[in-house]
Structure formats: structure tokens, C-alpha cells
Scaffold this active site. Structure first.
Site, PDB file in Angstrom:
ATOM      1  N   ASP A 128      80.743 -21.452 -78.717  1.00  0.00           N
ATOM      2  CA  ASP A 128      81.225 -22.656 -78.907  1.00  0.00           C
ATOM      3  C   ASP A 128      82.323 -22.503 -80.062  1.00  0.00           C
ATOM      4  O   ASP A 128      82.084 -21.603 -80.982  1.00  0.00           O
ATOM      5  CB  ASP A 128      80.391 -23.846 -79.428  1.00  0.00           C
ATOM      6  N   GLY A 147      94.939 -24.902 -76.177  1.00  0.00           N
ATOM      7  CA  GLY A 147      94.706 -25.560 -77.511  1.00  0.00           C
ATOM      8  C   GLY A 147      95.241 -25.663 -78.306  1.00  0.00           C
ATOM      9  O   GLY A 147      96.577 -26.108 -78.444  1.00  0.00           O
ATOM     10  N   TYR A 148      94.957 -25.301 -79.658  1.00  0.00           N
ATOM     11  CA  TYR A 148      95.816 -25.376 -80.983  1.00  0.00           C
ATOM     12  C   TYR A 148      96.680 -24.185 -81.291  1.00  0.00           C
ATOM     13  O   TYR A 148      97.097 -24.367 -82.358  1.00  0.00           O
ATOM     14  CB  TYR A 148      94.854 -25.556 -81.964  1.00  0.00           C
ATOM     15  N   ASP A 149      96.613 -23.163 -80.175  1.00  0.00           N
ATOM     16  CA  ASP A 149      97.462 -21.944 -80.417  1.00  0.00           C
ATOM     17  C   ASP A 149      99.018 -22.199 -81.193  1.00  0.00           C
ATOM     18  O   ASP A 149      99.385 -21.593 -82.116  1.00  0.00           O
ATOM     19  CB  ASP A 149      97.476 -21.367 -79.308  1.00  0.00           C
ATOM     20  N   ARG A 192      87.363 -15.380 -81.015  1.00  0.00           N
ATOM     21  CA  ARG A 192      86.208 -15.155 -79.872  1.00  0.00           C
ATOM     22  C   ARG A 192      86.039 -13.630 -79.978  1.00  0.00           C
ATOM     23  O   ARG A 192      85.067 -12.953 -79.637  1.00  0.00           O
ATOM     24  CB  ARG A 192      87.079 -15.774 -78.899  1.00  0.00           C
TER      25      ARG A 192
END
Ligand code: IMP
Length: 191
Positions: free
Chosen positions: A70, A151-153, A179
Site C-alpha cells: 500500500d 498518479g501524482y508523478d 516501491r
């Protein structure tokens, strides 16, 4: 290779990443491959709590050694929001563009743009539970930049770099990401 490990995901991108890192020693199996098609509840209020919920579900109902991850973006000036609620920060549609707009708006008049991505991996092996953490520190940009990643990249620049995660080559991001760091710890433990 007879060691089977379920990764509690059907995300092909993540499965590929895990197989390339752990695949020499473990046969990494997806949820689909064990016949798990139900939505696993992610109702905890911490990243570790959600990762454990997912891994315990697989252990309890399918009885496999397994791991689950997560991830959240934690923005310092927003008291570490969106954190565990990163996917649905701007609503249930899980719209990345809307999520980024919301953060940029909230940071508009705040000088501190420090943020970090944090991943927790929960492993259940031989009946025992283990947690691994990966963190990448950085800053939130003033506007979205770049088209790669997800996502927020586009609004996150890791410390030591000028590009956002969405402007970087995937292999560069995948070496330094939250990750990647969590998986490297998992690998060091397993192999
Ligand atoms: P998950 O736990 O990997 O599903 O991540 C939850 C949410 O965090 C995603 O829906 C994204 O919004 C965000 N997120 C996770 N990893 C990344 C990343 O590497 N880059 C940008 N956003 C991410």
C-alpha cells in the site's frame, strides 16, 4: 523453482516489477491466478494496516504465503495528507488529475512544499507477519509536468533531481522510488 508467493495485486505493471526483482527465487502469483476475484477490503487508516488487511485476507481464505503493498503521498504542510487516502483524495472516481489539482490548490499559499511517497509491504511467510518500508523524499511542484508514470508523478520532484517522476525515464524512477526501496528490503529478507 518451487517457492510460490502470492502478490495481492492484479496490476500487471506491479506484477512485472515484482517478477523482475524476485522472480529468480520465487514464483510470483497474481490474485487472478489463485481465483481471487473479490474486492479485498482496504478499510484501515494506515498504509501498514491496509497492506496487512490484504495479506491476511489471502492467508485466511486461500492459505498461501503472500505479500501486499500500500502506498501514499504524504505532504508535510497538509499534515501528511492524502496519505492512505491518496487514490481517492478528490473523490471516489480515483481521478489522478483531480487529485493533483486539489493538492496544488491546497498548497497555493503555503511555503513548505515538502512531501514524500511511502510504500509499506506486508509479508506473511510461514505463518509470521513482516513489514517493509520504502520512502522517497521530495517536493511538490507549482504545476504538473510530464506524461510518464501515473498518479501524482507529474507534481513530485524527488530530492536530488530537477525532473518530476513523470518526466523521468521509467527505469530511473524504478531505481529510486518508494516501491523499489520497499521491494529491495523484501528481496534482501527473502533471498
Ligand atoms: P497503491 O497503494 O499502490 O494502489 O497506491 C495508492 C495511490 O497512491 C495511487 O492510486 C496513486 O494515486 C498513488 N501512488 C502510488 N504509487 C505512486 C507512484 O509511484 N507515483 C505516483 N502516485 C502513486
Amino acid at each position: 523453482m518451487d517457492k510460490k508467493l502470492v502478490f495481492a495485486s492484479n496490476n500487471e505493471h506491479k506484477l512485472e516489477e515484482m517478477r523482475s526483482i524476485l522472480g529468480v527465487s520465487y514464483f510470483i502469483v497474481s490474485l487472478r491466478e489463485i481465483g481471487c476475484f473479490e474486492d479485498i477490503p482496504e478499510t484501515a487508516d494506515t498504509l501498514a494496516g491496509n497492506a496487512l488487511l490484504k495479506a491476511r485476507h489471502i492467508k485466511m481464505y486461500y492459505n498461501y504465503d503472500c505479500f501486499a503493498d500500500d502506498t501514499g503521498l504524504e505532504v508535510k504542510a497538509l499534515n501528511n495528507a492524502p496519505g492512505v487516502y491518496s487514490a481517492r483524495y478528490a473523490g471516489e472516481l480515483k481521478d489522478s488529475e483531480a487529485n493533483m489539482r486539489k493538492i496544488l490548490k491546497e498548497l497555493e499559499n503555503l511555503p513548505d512544499r515538502t512531501a514524500r511517497f511511502r510504500t509499506i509491504i506486508a509479508l506473511i511467510l510461514g505463518g509470521k507477519e513482516y513489514l517493509f518500508e520504502g520512502v522517497v523524499e521530495g517536493e511538490i511542484t507549482k504545476e504538473a509536468r510530464g506524461n510518464a508514470g501515473f498518479g501524482y508523478d507529474p507534481i513530485f520532484v524527488p530530492h536530488g533531481y530537477n525532473e518530476t517522476f513523470a518526466e523521468m525515464r521509467a527505469d530511473v524512477k524504478n531505481k529510486i522510488s518508494h516501491r523499489a526501496k520497499a521491494v529491495e528490503k523484501l528481496k534482501a529478507f527473502l533471498i
